[in-house]
Design a protein around this motif. Structure first.
Motif, short mmCIF file in Angstrom:
data_model
loop_
_atom_site.label_atom_id
_atom_site.label_comp_id
_atom_site.label_asym_id
_atom_site.label_seq_id
_atom_site.Cartn_x
_atom_site.Cartn_y
_atom_site.Cartn_z
N GLU A 54 1.19 -1.37 -0.49
CA GLU A 54 -0.45 0.36 -0.02
C GLU A 54 0.92 1.01 -0.11
OE1 GLU A 54 -2.56 -0.45 3.27
OE2 GLU A 54 -3.78 0.86 2.58
N GLY A 55 2.16 0.99 0.99
CA GLY A 55 2.31 2.08 0.70
C GLY A 55 3.18 3.16 -0.77
N TRP A 56 4.09 2.11 -1.58
CA TRP A 56 4.41 2.46 -2.25
C TRP A 56 2.91 2.92 -4.03
CZ3 TRP A 56 3.87 1.68 -8.04
CH2 TRP A 56 4.30 1.59 -8.54
N LEU A 57 2.15 2.24 -3.07
CA LEU A 57 0.97 3.13 -4.25
C LEU A 57 0.67 4.31 -3.20
CD1 LEU A 57 -1.35 -0.41 -4.69
CD2 LEU A 57 0.15 0.84 -6.68
N SER A 58 0.98 4.42 -2.42
CA SER A 58 0.29 6.08 -2.46
C SER A 58 1.78 6.79 -2.64
CB SER A 58 -0.14 5.97 -1.29
OG SER A 58 0.73 5.41 0.24
N GLN A 59 2.49 6.40 -2.34
CA GLN A 59 4.42 7.06 -3.09
C GLN A 59 3.34 7.54 -4.41
OE1 GLN A 59 8.03 4.79 -2.26
NE2 GLN A 59 7.18 5.27 0.24
N GLN A 60 3.30 6.36 -4.49
CA GLN A 60 2.71 7.42 -6.19
C GLN A 60 2.44 8.24 -6.71
OE1 GLN A 60 5.27 5.60 -8.43
NE2 GLN A 60 6.28 4.66 -6.52
N ARG A 61 0.91 8.18 -5.96
CA ARG A 61 0.08 8.77 -5.96
C ARG A 61 0.30 9.83 -4.89
NH1 ARG A 61 -3.67 9.17 -2.02
NH2 ARG A 61 -3.62 7.14 -1.19
N ALA A 62 1.24 9.78 -4.34
CA ALA A 62 2.00 11.47 -4.29
C ALA A 62 2.27 12.39 -5.26
CB ALA A 62 2.77 11.45 -2.60
N ILE A 63 3.17 11.33 -6.25
CA ILE A 63 3.69 11.92 -7.33
C ILE A 63 3.08 12.34 -8.00
CG2 ILE A 63 5.45 11.05 -8.76
CD1 ILE A 63 6.43 9.23 -7.35
N TRP A 64 1.76 12.09 -8.17
CA TRP A 64 1.30 12.18 -8.97
C TRP A 64 0.77 13.23 -8.69
CZ3 TRP A 64 -4.66 10.93 -9.41
CH2 TRP A 64 -5.29 10.77 -11.06
N HIS A 65 0.28 13.57 -7.69
CA HIS A 65 -0.49 14.80 -7.01
C HIS A 65 1.04 16.21 -6.90
CE1 HIS A 65 -4.29 12.75 -5.62
NE2 HIS A 65 -4.40 13.15 -6.19
N GLY A 66 1.89 15.47 -7.22
CA GLY A 66 2.65 16.78 -7.02
C GLY A 66 3.24 17.26 -5.57
N ARG A 67 2.93 15.94 -4.86
CA ARG A 67 3.06 16.76 -3.76
C ARG A 67 4.84 16.35 -3.11
NH1 ARG A 67 0.12 12.64 0.06
NH2 ARG A 67 -1.63 12.51 -0.08
N THR A 68 5.50 17.52 -2.38
CA THR A 68 6.44 18.62 -1.80
C THR A 68 6.54 17.68 -0.27
OG1 THR A 68 6.02 19.95 -2.29
CG2 THR A 68 6.79 19.28 -3.62
N ASP A 69 5.81 17.16 -0.12
CA ASP A 69 5.58 16.78 1.91
C ASP A 69 6.91 15.95 1.78
OD1 ASP A 69 2.97 14.50 1.98
OD2 ASP A 69 4.77 14.60 0.93
N ARG A 70 7.25 14.91 2.79
CA ARG A 70 8.39 14.40 3.48
C ARG A 70 7.92 13.48 3.22
NH1 ARG A 70 7.75 12.76 9.48
NH2 ARG A 70 10.09 12.09 9.51
N LEU A 71 7.08 12.93 2.70
CA LEU A 71 7.15 11.25 1.92
C LEU A 71 7.88 11.28 1.08
CD1 LEU A 71 6.09 8.46 2.37
CD2 LEU A 71 3.78 8.94 1.25
N ALA A 72 7.38 12.63 -0.19
CA ALA A 72 7.68 13.22 -1.31
C ALA A 72 8.36 12.71 -1.69
CB ALA A 72 6.95 13.72 -2.51
#
Lengths: 117, 117
Positions: free
Chosen positions: A87-105
């Motif tokens: 699930e973590g990998w997938l949500s990291q990808q979603r973070a990339i998709w949303h152009g996030r720049t938070d700690r996770l991204a």
DNA sequence: GAATCAGTTTGCCATATGGGAAACTATTTA
DNA sequence: TAAATAGTTTCCCATATGGCAAACTGATTC
């Protein structure tokens, strides 16, 4: 920490591969409701025990389940943290998709290509 | 709606199978940052184009990417909804694990074994 | 029109995968 | 101790997978 990341690749490979089969997903789903012995687990399926054991060993190899034998009974239980890893990998990808720049991204970006892919 | 759920099984099979390879995960990751033509996509990898095209066709078969050819260039883009579908199965499982009874969990429970697994 | 470029097709290969049958081991139970 | 139970091992099979090389198609560019 970095050590902890080594072979993240292979780990995700075997995680997703383990989940890419309906029998194995059903076993995971079943085990999330509680531990169970091999034979009981195998009953809903039409294949023989040897074939079923291969599925279990794929699941165990991916870390999605752990097993322990007492007497002649092997008990299986799920490792929910491994599910969370997928699930973590997938949500990291979603973070990339949303152009996030938070700690996770930022963390994802800091990995080498071999580590993330 | 039920129609819409038919072959959810096969769909998850091919989704997880598509994600069970580092090259393919890297392509998805790359495409989440924007569409790209085949050759450009293939450059970071050491394999030949035919092998790379097989990966693309696995991704396309799973619905994770869509492609369109204009002139001699084929452009690939990701379908984030399919990624969400994989994430969805995992979070449904987490819901089961946590013994939730909210709408999502109710929905999961209402499916036949063939549909969820 | 010739050359290049992007992609495609075709065959080939080694290995992995998912299944079965049959024989075997070790533990309970009768 | 004999029989049943729960796994396990071994060997076999068909198909899928992931890679290669080489020949080919169609669009651009020189």
């Amino acid at each position: 920490m970095v050590r902890h990341m080594v072979n993240q690749q292979t780990s995700l490979d075997s995680l997703f591969h383990a989940l890419a089969d309906p029998t194995r997903r059903a076993v995971v789903s079943r085990l999330l409701k509680g531990a169970a012995p091999v034979k009981q687990l195998s009953e809903p399926f039409e294949m023989g025990l040897p074939a079923f054991l291969k599925h279990l060993s794929v699941l165990e190899g991916s870390g999605l389940i752990h097993t322990e034998k007492q007497g002649r009974v092997r008990t299986c239980r799920v490792d929910a943290e491994r599910l969370a890893a997928a699930e973590g990998w997938l949500s990291q990808q979603r973070a990339i998709w949303h152009g996030r720049t938070d700690r996770l991204a930022d963390f994802v970006e800091s990995q080498t290509p071999e580590q993330i892919s």
